[in-house]
Design a protein around this motif. Structure first.
Motif, PDB file in Angstrom:
ATOM      1  N   SER A  57       0.827  -1.214   0.000  1.00 20.65           N
ATOM      2  CA  SER A  57       0.000   0.000   0.000  1.00 20.65           C
ATOM      3  C   SER A  57       0.858   1.259   0.000  1.00 20.65           C
ATOM      4  O   SER A  57       0.484   2.272  -0.574  1.00 20.65           O
ATOM      5  CB  SER A  57      -0.927   0.009   1.220  1.00 20.65           C
ATOM      6  N   LEU A  58       2.026   1.214   0.623  1.00 20.63           N
ATOM      7  CA  LEU A  58       2.950   2.345   0.670  1.00 20.63           C
ATOM      8  C   LEU A  58       2.199   3.652   0.961  1.00 20.63           C
ATOM      9  O   LEU A  58       2.166   4.566   0.144  1.00 20.63           O
ATOM     10  CB  LEU A  58       3.719   2.462  -0.649  1.00 20.63           C
ATOM     11  N   PRO A  59       1.557   3.761   2.132  1.00 19.89           N
ATOM     12  CA  PRO A  59       0.720   4.931   2.432  1.00 19.89           C
ATOM     13  C   PRO A  59       1.505   6.225   2.429  1.00 19.89           C
ATOM     14  O   PRO A  59       2.637   6.279   2.913  1.00 19.89           O
ATOM     15  CB  PRO A  59       0.169   4.610   3.819  1.00 19.89           C
ATOM     16  N   ASN A  60       0.888   7.273   1.896  1.00 20.89           N
ATOM     17  CA  ASN A  60       1.546   8.563   1.812  1.00 20.89           C
ATOM     18  C   ASN A  60       0.631   9.693   2.261  1.00 20.89           C
ATOM     19  O   ASN A  60       0.968  10.454   3.149  1.00 20.89           O
ATOM     20  CB  ASN A  60       2.042   8.813   0.382  1.00 20.89           C
ATOM     21  N   ILE A  72      -6.751   6.887   3.587  1.00 18.12           N
ATOM     22  CA  ILE A  72      -5.337   6.777   3.237  1.00 18.12           C
ATOM     23  C   ILE A  72      -5.189   6.479   1.753  1.00 18.12           C
ATOM     24  O   ILE A  72      -5.913   5.645   1.198  1.00 18.12           O
ATOM     25  CB  ILE A  72      -4.641   5.659   4.039  1.00 18.12           C
ATOM     26  N   GLY A  74      -2.088   5.554  -1.176  1.00 23.77           N
ATOM     27  CA  GLY A  74      -0.695   5.145  -1.305  1.00 23.77           C
ATOM     28  C   GLY A  74      -0.297   4.928  -2.745  1.00 23.77           C
ATOM     29  O   GLY A  74      -0.673   5.701  -3.626  1.00 23.77           O
ATOM     30  N   SER A  75       0.423   3.820  -3.006  1.00 18.41           N
ATOM     31  CA  SER A  75       0.969   3.597  -4.343  1.00 18.41           C
ATOM     32  C   SER A  75       0.304   2.439  -5.079  1.00 18.41           C
ATOM     33  O   SER A  75       0.734   2.090  -6.174  1.00 18.41           O
ATOM     34  CB  SER A  75       2.473   3.322  -4.250  1.00 18.41           C
ATOM     35  N   MET A 107       2.084   6.497  -7.547  1.00 17.72           N
ATOM     36  CA  MET A 107       2.203   7.081  -6.218  1.00 17.72           C
ATOM     37  C   MET A 107       1.077   8.042  -5.918  1.00 17.72           C
ATOM     38  O   MET A 107       0.762   8.919  -6.718  1.00 17.72           O
ATOM     39  CB  MET A 107       3.548   7.822  -6.098  1.00 17.72           C
TER      40      MET A 107
END
Length: 262
Positions: A57-60, A72, A74-75, A107
């Protein structure tokens, strides 16, 4: 000429380093079909509760809405709705159309909720700006010069301001109510300098402040609002030329007569 070349090389290097970091991170993540009904692993620390999201998920970007849900982005082209009181993911929404899902990871950057409780979020790629109606569970895409890097809500009128970083612009999203009460959204962008990479954004009264990560400047613009027509006028600038050490600022905050940046 030399200064222009140095700035351009620095800008390109900044983007390449960022892309390399993202690609190297994404390379080590794999897909994980976590059920939204399963509780999310909660890691306890003395002051902070941490939750494990699905692998990849690579949350950003993250916000908490008025109902207490946490959103949230993510990517992995997913928008997550997290119920913190239940320690679980309430819903997962694929951003856009699954039939035209792009190859690789895209992203996610900024996310914000407007006064109508619509969720706005940005992604890298050909469709940089999205609006999500959580009632109808529908996404609508909008075109901007580049993916918004930061977004801030003007509580007075509901307008959303954003910076584009690679697009070298700042912009504003306006809700327009037309005939028969039809709702539309108008997006206006303003150029703030070539290779300036506007990143940080702060709204103060009738002013919008921005930090230029490559331009090495802090700028204040007066917002001129003539009915539905918005324009900006530069009224103040802080830079190395003014004997202030401004080096690659990424964010900005204004409190009274004090300007803070990092």
């Amino acid at each position: 000429m030399k200064k222009t070349k140095i700035i351009t090389i620095f800008a390109i290097s900044f983007v390449l380093i960022l892309l390399f970091f993202l690609s190297s991170q994404i390379h080590f993540f794999e897909k994980n079909n976590t059920s939204t009904s399963d509780p999310v692993t909660k890691n306890y620390t003395p002051y902070i509760d941490e939750y494990d999201l699905p692998v990849g998920s690579l949350p950003n970007g993250i916000i908490a809405d008025k109902k207490g849900f946490v959103w949230i982005v993510g990517s992995d082209s997913n928008l997550y709705k997290f119920a913190s009181k239940l320690d679980k993911i309430d819903s997962v929404y694929f951003i856009g159309d699954k039939e035209f899902k792009p190859k690789g990871s895209i992203m996610g950057w900024a996310i914000i909720q407007d006064k109508d409780e619509m969720i706005w979020l940005s992604q890298s790629g050909s469709k940089p700006l999205w609006r999500f109606d959580s009632i109808n569970e529908k996404f609508t895409s909008y075109l901007t010069s580049a993916a918004p890097f930061q977004m801030k809500l003007d509580e007075k009128n509901g307008n959303i301001w954003f910076t584009t970083l690679g697009g070298n612009t700042i912009g504003v999203i306006q809700k327009i109510i037309g005939f028969n009460s039809e709702i539309d959204y108008k997006i206006t962008e303003f150029e703030v300098g070539n290779d300036s990479f506007p990143s940080g954004l702060f709204l103060e009264n009738d002013n919008v402040w921005i930090a230029q990560v490559v331009g090495n400047k802090l700028l204040r613009f007066k917002i001129v609002n003539d009915r539905d027509m918005i324009s900006i006028e530069k009224t103040f600038e802080i830079s190395n030329d003014s004997k202030t050490d401004v080096h690659s600022p990424t964010d900005i905050f204004v409190a009274g007569n004090e300007v803070w940046f990092a």
